[in-house]
Design a protein around this motif. Structure first.
Motif, PDB file in Angstrom:
ATOM      1  N   PHE A  18       0.785  -1.251  -0.050  1.00 40.10           N
ATOM      2  CA  PHE A  18       0.055   0.025  -0.054  1.00 40.10           C
ATOM      3  C   PHE A  18       1.005   1.422   0.028  1.00 40.10           C
ATOM      4  CE2 PHE A  18      -2.370   3.459   2.323  1.00 40.10           C
ATOM      5  CZ  PHE A  18      -3.499   3.487   1.705  1.00 40.10           C
ATOM      6  N   VAL A  19       1.849   1.352   0.814  1.00 38.57           N
ATOM      7  CA  VAL A  19       2.776   2.416   0.874  1.00 38.57           C
ATOM      8  C   VAL A  19       3.382   2.523  -0.334  1.00 38.57           C
ATOM      9  CG1 VAL A  19       4.878   3.355   1.797  1.00 38.57           C
ATOM     10  CG2 VAL A  19       2.999   2.318   3.202  1.00 38.57           C
ATOM     11  N   VAL A  20       3.953   1.542  -0.958  1.00 40.20           N
ATOM     12  CA  VAL A  20       4.771   1.573  -2.421  1.00 40.20           C
ATOM     13  C   VAL A  20       3.652   2.199  -3.329  1.00 40.20           C
ATOM     14  CG1 VAL A  20       5.786   0.603  -4.224  1.00 40.20           C
ATOM     15  CG2 VAL A  20       6.118  -0.090  -1.714  1.00 40.20           C
ATOM     16  N   SER A  21       2.390   1.776  -3.472  1.00 34.80           N
ATOM     17  CA  SER A  21       1.257   2.151  -4.285  1.00 34.80           C
ATOM     18  C   SER A  21       1.115   3.797  -4.210  1.00 34.80           C
ATOM     19  CB  SER A  21       0.012   1.640  -4.242  1.00 34.80           C
ATOM     20  OG  SER A  21      -0.871   2.143  -3.068  1.00 34.80           O
ATOM     21  N   LEU A  22       1.336   4.458  -3.226  1.00 35.38           N
ATOM     22  CA  LEU A  22       1.127   5.965  -3.188  1.00 35.38           C
ATOM     23  C   LEU A  22       2.060   6.477  -3.963  1.00 35.38           C
ATOM     24  CD1 LEU A  22       0.524   6.271   0.680  1.00 35.38           C
ATOM     25  CD2 LEU A  22      -1.183   6.145  -1.028  1.00 35.38           C
ATOM     26  N   TRP A  23       3.192   5.979  -4.629  1.00 38.52           N
ATOM     27  CA  TRP A  23       4.146   6.715  -5.376  1.00 38.52           C
ATOM     28  C   TRP A  23       3.723   6.633  -6.723  1.00 38.52           C
ATOM     29  CZ3 TRP A  23       8.759   8.861  -3.698  1.00 38.52           C
ATOM     30  CH2 TRP A  23       8.872   8.788  -2.484  1.00 38.52           C
ATOM     31  N   ILE A  24       2.533   6.224  -6.987  1.00 44.09           N
ATOM     32  CA  ILE A  24       2.173   6.439  -8.462  1.00 44.09           C
ATOM     33  C   ILE A  24       1.181   7.533  -8.543  1.00 44.09           C
ATOM     34  CG2 ILE A  24       0.390   5.213 -10.129  1.00 44.09           C
ATOM     35  CD1 ILE A  24       1.621   2.354  -9.507  1.00 44.09           C
ATOM     36  N   ARG A  25       1.552   8.054  -9.698  1.00 43.88           N
ATOM     37  CA  ARG A  25       0.749   9.290 -10.248  1.00 43.88           C
ATOM     38  C   ARG A  25       0.501   9.006 -11.953  1.00 43.88           C
ATOM     39  NH1 ARG A  25       0.456   9.655  -5.604  1.00 43.88           N
ATOM     40  NH2 ARG A  25       0.770  11.260  -4.197  1.00 43.88           N
ATOM     41  N   MET A  26      -0.447   8.546 -12.064  1.00 44.31           N
ATOM     42  CA  MET A  26      -0.888   8.188 -13.539  1.00 44.31           C
ATOM     43  C   MET A  26      -1.967   9.097 -13.954  1.00 44.31           C
ATOM     44  SD  MET A  26      -2.024   4.641 -15.361  1.00 44.31           S
ATOM     45  CE  MET A  26      -0.583   3.676 -14.826  1.00 44.31           C
ATOM     46  N   PRO A  27      -1.565   9.885 -15.113  1.00 42.92           N
ATOM     47  CA  PRO A  27      -2.805  10.568 -15.587  1.00 42.92           C
ATOM     48  C   PRO A  27      -3.676  10.060 -16.264  1.00 42.92           C
ATOM     49  CG  PRO A  27      -0.954  10.697 -17.209  1.00 42.92           C
ATOM     50  CD  PRO A  27      -0.499   9.664 -15.777  1.00 42.92           C
ATOM     51  N   GLY A  28      -4.881  10.319 -16.525  1.00 45.03           N
ATOM     52  CA  GLY A  28      -6.168   9.506 -16.998  1.00 45.03           C
ATOM     53  C   GLY A  28      -7.302   9.860 -16.043  1.00 45.03           C
ATOM     54  N   ARG A  29      -8.531   9.308 -16.801  1.00 50.57           N
ATOM     55  CA  ARG A  29      -9.876   9.524 -16.043  1.00 50.57           C
ATOM     56  C   ARG A  29     -10.250   8.085 -15.553  1.00 50.57           C
ATOM     57  NH1 ARG A  29     -11.901  14.220 -16.244  1.00 50.57           N
ATOM     58  NH2 ARG A  29     -11.045  15.877 -17.612  1.00 50.57           N
ATOM     59  N   SER A  30     -10.968   8.169 -14.581  1.00 52.52           N
ATOM     60  CA  SER A  30     -11.521   6.919 -14.203  1.00 52.52           C
ATOM     61  C   SER A  30     -13.055   6.478 -14.988  1.00 52.52           C
ATOM     62  CB  SER A  30     -11.995   7.051 -12.654  1.00 52.52           C
ATOM     63  OG  SER A  30     -13.351   7.947 -12.729  1.00 52.52           O
ATOM     64  N   LEU A  31     -13.551   5.447 -14.850  1.00 50.08           N
ATOM     65  CA  LEU A  31     -14.510   4.783 -15.567  1.00 50.08           C
ATOM     66  C   LEU A  31     -15.857   5.919 -15.346  1.00 50.08           C
ATOM     67  CD1 LEU A  31     -14.437   1.152 -15.555  1.00 50.08           C
ATOM     68  CD2 LEU A  31     -13.223   2.850 -16.715  1.00 50.08           C
ATOM     69  N   SER A  32     -15.940   6.563 -14.341  1.00 48.67           N
ATOM     70  CA  SER A  32     -16.957   7.460 -13.980  1.00 48.67           C
ATOM     71  C   SER A  32     -16.666   9.018 -14.426  1.00 48.67           C
ATOM     72  CB  SER A  32     -17.231   7.389 -12.512  1.00 48.67           C
ATOM     73  OG  SER A  32     -16.133   7.861 -11.804  1.00 48.67           O
ATOM     74  N   GLY A  33     -15.323   9.200 -14.965  1.00 46.08           N
ATOM     75  CA  GLY A  33     -15.119  10.520 -15.552  1.00 46.08           C
ATOM     76  C   GLY A  33     -14.338  11.139 -14.497  1.00 46.08           C
ATOM     77  N   ARG A  34     -13.839  10.595 -13.466  1.00 44.81           N
ATOM     78  CA  ARG A  34     -13.042  11.519 -12.469  1.00 44.81           C
ATOM     79  C   ARG A  34     -11.547  11.176 -12.617  1.00 44.81           C
ATOM     80  NH1 ARG A  34     -17.101  10.257  -7.658  1.00 44.81           N
ATOM     81  NH2 ARG A  34     -16.554   8.020  -8.013  1.00 44.81           N
ATOM     82  N   LYS A  35     -10.533  12.197 -12.459  1.00 49.26           N
ATOM     83  CA  LYS A  35      -9.345  11.749 -12.622  1.00 49.26           C
ATOM     84  C   LYS A  35      -8.643  10.900 -11.578  1.00 49.26           C
ATOM     85  CE  LYS A  35      -7.929  15.758 -15.195  1.00 49.26           C
ATOM     86  NZ  LYS A  35      -6.925  16.912 -15.483  1.00 49.26           N
ATOM     87  N   ASP A  36      -7.722   9.870 -12.101  1.00 49.99           N
ATOM     88  CA  ASP A  36      -7.167   9.097 -10.977  1.00 49.99           C
ATOM     89  C   ASP A  36      -6.165   9.783 -10.117  1.00 49.99           C
ATOM     90  OD1 ASP A  36      -8.202   6.866 -11.223  1.00 49.99           O
ATOM     91  OD2 ASP A  36      -7.214   5.908 -12.827  1.00 49.99           O
TER      92      ASP A  36
END
Length: 430
Positions: free
Chosen positions: A412-430
Motif C-alpha cells: 500500500f505504501v509503495v502504491s502511493l508513489w504512483i501518479r498516473m494521468p487519465g480518467r476513471s470510468l466515472s469520469g473522475r481523474k485518478d
C-alpha cells in the motif's frame, strides 16, 4: 452465436480457468506435499525455490520478447499457447508423481528439476495468455468488465484447485490427482483457443529490437512501482493459500478431510464479491480501486490470526475473500493502462515484454514467501512434518496473518508513489 462468443470476456476467461486449476493445486499443495508428506527439509525446499526463481528471471523476459516478435497467420500468442499444452501437462504431473523411496538429496534433486521444468512451461503459458488481455479488450470500461468475468472464472478454478484437491489426493493419491487436473487443463485450454483470435495490426508492425524493447520497458517508472507493490501483495496470495493446510492442522486442529471446507470459505465468498469490486472499479477508476484493494486486503488477513477451530477459521476465510476479490479484479485494469501509454509513446504494442517483466517482478513473490517460511520456521523451530518443533501453532499463526499484514502494508505504501494521468470510468481523474 459463435461470432458473438468469439473474443468475448467469457471466451478469454476460459483460458484463466484452464490454467488456474492445476496452478492453484500446485501453489497450494506442493510445499505441503514435499515438506509435510515426503519430509523434505524447509532449508532444502527454500534452496530449490531460490534456484528456480533465478531461472524464472532468465526465462520470463526471453519468452516475452520472443512472443512479441512472433509473426504467424495464427497470431503471435496462439502458437505458443498451443505448443505449451502437452508440455504443461507433463511437467505438472512430474511435480506430484515422485517415485517411492526418495529422501534427502535425491528428493531435493527431483523437486528442483520438476520445479525448473514446470516453471519454464508455466512462463510460456502465462506470458502469452496475459499479453492477449490489453489487445483483445480496449478501454477501461470493457477491461473492468473483462477482468471481473476473468476473475470470476479464476475463483471457481481456485475453489476447484484448493477445495477439491484434498479430496482427490486422499482418494487417488497425489500422482493421479495431477493426471486428472492435467486432462481438465487440456480440455478447457483447447476450448479457449477455439474462441480467441488476435487482431491483424500487431502482425504487420515491425518489432522493436531486443535492446530497445527492454530499455523502453525498464525506464518506465510507473511500471516499476506498480509491479513492486503487486509483488508484495502477490506474495500474500501464495503464502495464505499454501499455509492453509498447515494452518488447518496446527492452528485449527481439524482433520485433513475438513481442509476443503476451510478453503471453500475463502473462494466461494470471492465469487459474488468480484461483482462488488467491478462496481468499485467503475466508480473509482484503476489506480484508486487498486490502491483501496491493497488496504482492505491487509485488514482482511487479521482475523486469521485469531482462529482456533473450523467455525472461526471459516469466518476468517470469508473476511479474506473480500480483500482477495479486490486484488484479483483491479490490477489488470492498471497494467493495461500502462501498456496503452507505452504504445502511444513508442508506436509498438509490446504486451509480451511488459507481461513477462511484470510477471517476473510479481512472481519474485515466491522467493519472499519461501524466505518468510524459512525465517519464521527457524524462529519457532519448525523443520518439517517429521520435526515440527515445539510451537508449530505459533509458526503458522504468524505466517498466515502477521506476515501477510506486513507485506500488504508495504504494498500500500509503495502504491502511493504512483501518479498516473487519465480518467476513471466515472469520469473522475485518478
Amino acid at each position: 452465436m459463435k461470432n458473438k462468443f468469439m473474443n468475448s470476456p467469457i471466451a478469454y476467461a476460459l483460458g484463466m480457468f484452464a490454467i488456474m486449476i492445476p496452478s492453484t493445486a500446485f501453489g497450494s499443495f506442493y510445499s505441503y506435499y514435499y515438506v509435510e508428506k515426503l519430509g523434505l527439509g524447509v532449508g532444502l525446499a527454500t534452496l530449490a525455490r531460490t534456484i528456480y526463481l533465478i531461472w524464472d528471471a532468465v526465462n520470463q523476459p526471453i519468452f516475452g520478447y520472443l512472443s512479441d516478435r512472433t509473426r504467424t497467420r495464427y497470431g503471435r500468442r496462439r502458437p505458443w499457447l498451443m505448443s505449451a499444452i502437452p508440455l504443461f501437462m507433463l511437467t505438472f504431473i512430474l511435480v506430484f508423481a515422485v517415485p517411492e523411496g526418495m529422501t534427502g538429496y535425491s528428493l531435493f534433486t527431483w523437486f528442483l528439476v520438476a520445479l525448473i521444468l514446470y516453471e519454464g512451461v508455466a512462463t510460456m503459458l502465462w506470458v502469452n495468455y496475459g499479453a492477449l488481455f490489453p489487445e483483445l479488450f480496449r478501454g477501461e470500461r470493457l477491461r473492468a468488465k473483462a477482468s471481473a468475468v476473468q476473475q470470476g472464472f479464476q475463483i471457481v478454478a481456485l475453489l476447484i484447485g484448493t477445495a477439491l484437491t484434498p479430496i482427490l489426493y486422499d482418494a487417488l493419491g497425489f500422482g493421479s490427482m495431477a493426471v486428472v487436473y492435467a486432462l481438465a487443463f487440456a480440455l478447457f485450454m483447447l476450448l479457449f483457443l477455439r474462441y480467441v483470435r488476435e487482431g491483424e495490426e500487431a502482425r504487420l508492425e515491425p518489432p522493436l529490437r531486443m535492446k530497445e524493447a527492454f530499455r523502453e520497458t525498464l525506464k518506465n517508472r510507473t511500471f516499476w512501482i506498480f509491479n513492486i507493490a503487486n509483488s508484495f501483495a502477490q506474495t500474500v496470495n501464495g503464502l495464505v493459500s499454501s499455509m492453509i493446510p498447515f494452518y488447518a492442522k496446527y492452528v485449527l486442529h481439524i482433520p485433513e478431510a475438513q481442509v476443503s471446507i476451510l478453503l471453500a470459505s475463502v473462494f466461494v465468498s470471492v465469487i459474488p464479491l468480484v461483482a462488488v469490486w467491478y462496481v468499485i472499479a467503475r466508480r473509482l477508476g484503476g489506480i484508486r480501486s487498486w490502491r483501496l484493494s491493497l488496504a482492505i486486503y491487509g485488514l482482511s488477513v487479521i482475523p486469521l490470526g485469531f482462529g482456533f477451530n473450523l467455525i472461526t477459521g471459516i469466518v476468517a476465510g470469508i473476511a479474506v475473500g473480500f480483500g482477495l476479490a479486490g486484488f484479483l479484479v483491479t490490477p489488470p485494469v492498471v497494467s493495461s493502462q500502462i501498456i496503452d501509454e507505452d504504445f502511444e509513446r513508442t508506436g509498438r504494442r509490446r504486451e509480451g515484454v511488459y507481461t513477462a517483466v511484470g510477471g517476473f517482478i510479481t512472481r519474485s513473490s515466491g522467493l519472499i514467501s519461501a524466505l518468510a517460511f524459512w525465517v519464521v520456521g527457524m524462529i519457532f523451530g519448525y523443520v518439517s512434518g517429521d520435526n515440527p518443533g515445539p510451537n508449530p501453532e505459533g509458526t503458522f499463526r504468524v505466517l498466515i496473518s502477521i506476515v501477510p499484514l506486513g507485506l500488504l502494508l508495504i504494498a500500500f505504501v509503495v502504491s502511493l508513489w504512483i501518479r498516473m494521468p487519465g480518467r476513471s470510468l466515472s469520469g473522475r481523474k485518478d
